[in-house]
Write an enzyme that holds these catalytic residues in place. Structure first.
Site, PDB file in Angstrom:
ATOM      1  N   HIS A 322       0.864  -1.181   0.000  1.00 45.22           N
ATOM      2  CA  HIS A 322       0.000   0.000   0.000  1.00 45.22           C
ATOM      3  C   HIS A 322       0.897   1.226   0.000  1.00 45.22           C
ATOM      4  O   HIS A 322       1.822   1.335   0.787  1.00 45.22           O
ATOM      5  CB  HIS A 322      -0.921   0.018   1.223  1.00 45.22           C
ATOM      6  N   ASP A 370      -7.358  -5.422   1.270  1.00 44.58           N
ATOM      7  CA  ASP A 370      -7.997  -6.281   0.272  1.00 44.58           C
ATOM      8  C   ASP A 370      -7.748  -7.756   0.569  1.00 44.58           C
ATOM      9  O   ASP A 370      -8.636  -8.599   0.362  1.00 44.58           O
ATOM     10  CB  ASP A 370      -7.488  -5.937  -1.129  1.00 44.58           C
TER      11      ASP A 370
END
Length: 448
Positions: A322, A370
């Site tokens: 990320h 996710d």
């Protein structure tokens, strides 16, 4: 004072390339302040530039850090798309809602209470959002008319538009009107979704939607996602996921929502704008990719061949890295902790850890939200797009919070200027000879 190498002090061709603080930040896709955070944590080394004008960084070391953290996209130039917001702060590998640690909030309060607090600043224990009968009826009819292959985000967008048509006062942008609409829109979106394939309604949501005594939103959403019976640990994980995902600063969908609010679009249109962007594979739909990967890992019994296939084809491994976090996404940490208490999630959770460990041999990327959503969806027998549904329902609350902020700003302030790259005028009027010939593979082509 700008952080840059002194002019005239460029290194020799054989010397390692040095980057200024600004160049390093752009290569990592972070703010300059974050670069110094990396230095303080020992993840980057810096050298004072000649003359003491800022610091320089080894380009190879910066690139290695970019690979480890999954940062690929350059950050915008200073001053581009920077807006004042008091909703979410992302700092030091944590994120905060109005200054309060978001993961702690999610661990203490259900989704509706956190959403209400985020909108109003007041905590209302036990608050439940309910769907007005007229809006829910309109949303149901609209969603039921869609083709069977329609995705969950298709249904949510249509439900939002239908709910808008049932609210003749939707153009009232006063704070109380917007809040009332938000409290009814979110449950309308959930109730308008069909039951999971083969599912059976127990009547709780439909009976209580109109009288204001509805159960928690997570409980009403559960049968829309899976046919498996709900247990308290699973509902807690889903509720926490909803809370964790409410907002994450100016993500792409949130920016779209703020642009709509800047034009004084009503809240339903703001949410529709956010949903349109959320459906992209690099945003809300990313959890579906992680779901499919995790399913394959479980089928093949190991992450090794699955990760190898991704690397061989040049695809990024879903659910990892990320650009805003150096270590593991705090949202993933919170969800993994809850899912460890769900017995049926054990195999999917182990598979997710296997993916992280296997990929670390190539690039030490950490899990993001996710992958955690994929563990929840796979272990609960949900469809691949379940994570996207959770994301969309949750983020609706965040879009409303940003709309409330934007309604207080100068209208239409988000009007960038285009940098024209076409031919300079004056140009002659086009003629028939300027029209390109019909493609030989067009509808009138004789080629087959």
């Amino acid at each position: 004072m700008k952080d840059q190498a002194a002019p005239g002090d460029a290194p020799a061709a054989s010397a390692p390339q040095r980057l200024s603080t600004r160049e390093t930040a752009e290569r990592l896709g972070v703010k300059p302040e974050t670069v110094y955070a990396y230095v303080s944590r020992g993840q980057l080394s810096s050298t004072r530039a000649p003359g003491g004008r800022g610091s320089t960084f080894d380009a190879a070391e910066v690139d290695a850090l970019a690979r480890r953290t999954g940062r690929r996209e350059p950050s915008p130039a200073t001053g581009d798309l920077v807006f004042r917001t008091g909703i979410t702060l992302i700092e030091g590998d944590r994120y905060y809602f109005r200054g309060v640690d978001a993961t702690e909030l999610a661990g203490q309060y259900p989704f509706e209470e956190v959403a209400e607090w985020l909108w109003t600043g007041g905590l209302r224990p036990g608050i439940r959002f309910t769907a007005p009968a007229e809006a829910l009826s309109a949303a149901h009819r609209a969603v039921e008319s869609l083709p069977a292959h329609s995705g969950s985000t298709d249904r949510l967008r249509v439900a939002a538009i239908a709910a808008a048509t049932a609210d003749p006062l939707r153009f009232d942008l006063s704070r109380e009107a917007v809040l009332a609409g938000a409290r009814s829109l979110i449950p309308t979106l959930v109730e308008a979704l069909p039951l999971a394939a083969g599912g059976r309604s127990e009547g709780v949501a439909s009976e209580r939607a109109a009288d204001g005594t509805g159960t928690r939103l997570a409980q009403r959403l559960w049968p829309k996602l899976t046919t498996r019976p709900a247990d308290e640990p699973s509902i807690a994980a889903l509720d926490t996921a909803l809370t964790l995902l409410i907002d994450h600063d100016l993500a792409a969908s949130t920016l779209a929502a703020r642009v709509a609010a800047s034009a004084r679009a009503h809240p339903y249109a703001v949410v529709s704008a956010g949903l349109g962007v959320l459906e992209g594979p690099l945003h809300g739909a990313a959890s579906g990719l992680a779901h499919r990967m995790l399913t394959e890992v479980l089928e093949r019994g190991s992450a090794v061949p699955v990760v190898a296939d991704h690397l061989r084809s040049g695809r990024r491994v879903p659910g990892l890295g990320h650009r805003l976090y150096i270590s593991e996404d705090p949202r993933a940490q919170a969800l993994f902790a809850l899912l460890s208490d769900v017995p049926q999630a054990a195999r999917a959770l182990a598979a997710a850890r296997d993916v992280v460990t296997t990929t670390a041999r190539h690039a030490p990327l950490h899990a993001n939200v996710d992958l955690a959503l994929a563990v929840l969806s796979v272990s609960s027998g949900m469809a691949a797009d379940a994570g996207e549904t959770v994301f969309a329902v949750s983020r609706t609350a965040g879009w409303i919070a940003h709309a409330l902020e934007e309604y207080g700003e100068r209208p239409l302030r988000m009007r960038p200027s285009g940098q024209y790259t076409g031919p300079r005028p004056p140009q002659p009027l086009p003629t028939a000879t300027d029209v390109p010939p019909r493609s030989s593979y067009g509808p009138h082509s004789t080629k087959r």
